[in-house]
Design a protein around this motif. Structure first.
Motif, PDB file in Angstrom:
ATOM      1  N   SER A  14      40.659  15.865  25.468  1.00 19.87           N
ATOM      2  CA  SER A  14      40.907  15.963  26.904  1.00 19.87           C
ATOM      3  C   SER A  14      40.029  17.041  27.536  1.00 19.87           C
ATOM      4  CB  SER A  14      42.388  16.210  27.195  1.00 19.87           C
ATOM      5  OG  SER A  14      42.804  17.435  26.652  1.00 19.87           O
ATOM      6  N   LEU A  15      39.810  18.143  26.845  1.00 20.47           N
ATOM      7  CA  LEU A  15      38.916  19.173  27.373  1.00 20.47           C
ATOM      8  C   LEU A  15      37.461  18.693  27.388  1.00 20.47           C
ATOM      9  CD1 LEU A  15      40.452  22.396  25.799  1.00 20.47           C
ATOM     10  CD2 LEU A  15      40.570  21.642  28.184  1.00 20.47           C
ATOM     11  N   ALA A  16      37.069  17.945  26.368  1.00 21.82           N
ATOM     12  CA  ALA A  16      35.715  17.391  26.344  1.00 21.82           C
ATOM     13  C   ALA A  16      35.515  16.397  27.488  1.00 21.82           C
ATOM     14  CB  ALA A  16      35.446  16.723  25.000  1.00 21.82           C
ATOM     15  N   LEU A  17      36.517  15.561  27.735  1.00 22.37           N
ATOM     16  CA  LEU A  17      36.410  14.605  28.832  1.00 22.37           C
ATOM     17  C   LEU A  17      36.401  15.305  30.195  1.00 22.37           C
ATOM     18  CD1 LEU A  17      38.688  11.783  27.447  1.00 22.37           C
ATOM     19  CD2 LEU A  17      36.226  11.662  27.838  1.00 22.37           C
ATOM     20  N   ALA A  18      37.120  16.407  30.306  1.00 17.40           N
ATOM     21  CA  ALA A  18      37.064  17.195  31.540  1.00 17.40           C
ATOM     22  C   ALA A  18      35.659  17.765  31.730  1.00 17.40           C
ATOM     23  CB  ALA A  18      38.101  18.313  31.509  1.00 17.40           C
ATOM     24  N   GLY A  19      35.049  18.225  30.646  1.00 18.75           N
ATOM     25  CA  GLY A  19      33.675  18.727  30.720  1.00 18.75           C
ATOM     26  C   GLY A  19      32.678  17.651  31.093  1.00 18.75           C
ATOM     27  N   ILE A  20      32.844  16.475  30.520  1.00 17.78           N
ATOM     28  CA  ILE A  20      31.960  15.351  30.856  1.00 17.78           C
ATOM     29  C   ILE A  20      32.137  14.957  32.319  1.00 17.78           C
ATOM     30  CG2 ILE A  20      31.548  12.890  30.402  1.00 17.78           C
ATOM     31  CD1 ILE A  20      32.234  13.528  27.434  1.00 17.78           C
ATOM     32  N   SER A  21      33.377  14.981  32.795  1.00 15.64           N
ATOM     33  CA  SER A  21      33.635  14.665  34.200  1.00 15.64           C
ATOM     34  C   SER A  21      33.009  15.705  35.118  1.00 15.64           C
ATOM     35  CB  SER A  21      35.138  14.579  34.464  1.00 15.64           C
ATOM     36  OG  SER A  21      35.712  13.554  33.706  1.00 15.64           O
ATOM     37  N   LEU A  22      33.020  16.966  34.682  1.00 11.56           N
ATOM     38  CA  LEU A  22      32.386  18.027  35.468  1.00 11.56           C
ATOM     39  C   LEU A  22      30.884  17.806  35.564  1.00 11.56           C
ATOM     40  CD1 LEU A  22      32.651  20.740  36.958  1.00 11.56           C
ATOM     41  CD2 LEU A  22      32.340  21.857  34.744  1.00 11.56           C
ATOM     42  N   TYR A  35      38.864  14.068  40.724  1.00 16.55           N
ATOM     43  CA  TYR A  35      40.195  13.611  40.318  1.00 16.55           C
ATOM     44  C   TYR A  35      40.284  13.489  38.794  1.00 16.55           C
ATOM     45  CZ  TYR A  35      40.936  12.444  45.231  1.00 16.55           C
ATOM     46  OH  TYR A  35      41.057  12.500  46.590  1.00 16.55           O
ATOM     47  N   LEU A  36      39.203  13.031  38.183  1.00 12.10           N
ATOM     48  CA  LEU A  36      39.189  12.904  36.728  1.00 12.10           C
ATOM     49  C   LEU A  36      39.222  14.268  36.051  1.00 12.10           C
ATOM     50  CD1 LEU A  36      36.667   9.992  36.206  1.00 12.10           C
ATOM     51  CD2 LEU A  36      39.133   9.944  35.916  1.00 12.10           C
ATOM     52  N   ILE A  37      38.496  15.242  36.605  1.00 13.61           N
ATOM     53  CA  ILE A  37      38.531  16.594  36.054  1.00 13.61           C
ATOM     54  C   ILE A  37      39.954  17.127  36.082  1.00 13.61           C
ATOM     55  CG2 ILE A  37      37.784  18.990  36.397  1.00 13.61           C
ATOM     56  CD1 ILE A  37      35.164  17.821  37.587  1.00 13.61           C
ATOM     57  N   ALA A  38      40.602  16.989  37.232  1.00 12.35           N
ATOM     58  CA  ALA A  38      41.983  17.472  37.370  1.00 12.35           C
ATOM     59  C   ALA A  38      42.918  16.743  36.405  1.00 12.35           C
ATOM     60  CB  ALA A  38      42.456  17.301  38.806  1.00 12.35           C
ATOM     61  N   ALA A  39      42.741  15.442  36.278  1.00  7.26           N
ATOM     62  CA  ALA A  39      43.612  14.658  35.391  1.00  7.26           C
ATOM     63  C   ALA A  39      43.451  15.084  33.940  1.00  7.26           C
ATOM     64  CB  ALA A  39      43.305  13.166  35.546  1.00  7.26           C
ATOM     65  N   PHE A  40      42.219  15.257  33.488  1.00  4.83           N
ATOM     66  CA  PHE A  40      42.009  15.636  32.088  1.00  4.83           C
ATOM     67  C   PHE A  40      42.477  17.066  31.807  1.00  4.83           C
ATOM     68  CE2 PHE A  40      38.677  12.187  32.093  1.00  4.83           C
ATOM     69  CZ  PHE A  40      39.405  11.341  31.290  1.00  4.83           C
ATOM     70  N   LEU A  41      42.322  17.966  32.774  1.00  2.90           N
ATOM     71  CA  LEU A  41      42.827  19.320  32.584  1.00  2.90           C
ATOM     72  C   LEU A  41      44.353  19.339  32.542  1.00  2.90           C
ATOM     73  CD1 LEU A  41      40.391  21.460  34.765  1.00  2.90           C
ATOM     74  CD2 LEU A  41      40.483  21.280  32.268  1.00  2.90           C
ATOM     75  N   LEU A  42      44.991  18.554  33.402  1.00  2.00           N
ATOM     76  CA  LEU A  42      46.446  18.462  33.359  1.00  2.00           C
ATOM     77  C   LEU A  42      46.925  17.813  32.063  1.00  2.00           C
ATOM     78  CD1 LEU A  42      47.407  17.531  37.022  1.00  2.00           C
ATOM     79  CD2 LEU A  42      47.856  19.665  35.808  1.00  2.00           C
ATOM     80  N   LEU A  43      46.159  16.862  31.570  1.00  2.00           N
ATOM     81  CA  LEU A  43      46.493  16.246  30.286  1.00  2.00           C
ATOM     82  C   LEU A  43      46.430  17.283  29.157  1.00  2.00           C
ATOM     83  CD1 LEU A  43      47.200  13.495  29.015  1.00  2.00           C
ATOM     84  CD2 LEU A  43      44.769  13.171  28.634  1.00  2.00           C
ATOM     85  N   ALA A  44      45.443  18.171  29.214  1.00  2.00           N
ATOM     86  CA  ALA A  44      45.339  19.235  28.218  1.00  2.00           C
ATOM     87  C   ALA A  44      46.530  20.189  28.325  1.00  2.00           C
ATOM     88  CB  ALA A  44      44.030  20.002  28.400  1.00  2.00           C
ATOM     89  N   ILE A  45      46.916  20.541  29.549  1.00  2.00           N
ATOM     90  CA  ILE A  45      48.074  21.411  29.744  1.00  2.00           C
ATOM     91  C   ILE A  45      49.337  20.743  29.219  1.00  2.00           C
ATOM     92  CG2 ILE A  45      49.557  22.455  31.505  1.00  2.00           C
ATOM     93  CD1 ILE A  45      46.972  22.919  33.138  1.00  2.00           C
ATOM     94  N   LYS A  46      49.476  19.454  29.503  1.00  2.00           N
ATOM     95  CA  LYS A  46      50.636  18.693  29.018  1.00  2.00           C
ATOM     96  C   LYS A  46      50.692  18.719  27.491  1.00  2.00           C
ATOM     97  CE  LYS A  46      52.197  13.913  28.780  1.00  2.00           C
ATOM     98  NZ  LYS A  46      51.882  13.667  27.397  1.00  2.00           N
TER      99      LYS A  46
END
Length: 84
Positions: A14-22, A35-46
């Motif tokens: 999820s952190l890698a996908l957030a980085g790719i989205s960034l 929106y994808l960055i926020a979603a993947f970061l929230l997924l990591a927090i979850k």
């Protein structure tokens, strides 16, 4: 033990996908990538919250918080796809 390994793998992905989205956002400046960055970061927090609950490092029931984060993540995915 296996649940912890899978949780760590999911967290890394999820952190890698957030980085790719960034990176995608920096190149395209599309709002959907935000929106994808926020979603993947929230997924990591979850996943961190779930892992802490599995390891019993925290004693409170976090199912409500985890469920709310899951709904928010799914809504962000829908918005990212809808705006596209």
């Amino acid at each position: 033990m296996m649940e912890t390994v899978l949780a760590v793998i999911a967290l890394i992905l999820s952190l890698a996908l957030a980085g790719i989205s960034l990176i995608a956002y920096r190149k395209s400046h599309l709002r959907a990538a935000l929106y994808l960055i926020a979603a993947f970061l929230l997924l990591a927090i979850k996943k961190v919250i779930e892992t802490l609950h599995l390891a019993e490092w925290i004693e409170k029931d976090v199912s409500m918080a985890v469920g709310a984060l899951e709904v928010i993540v799914l809504l962000l995915f829908v918005v990212a796809l809808w705006k596209r």
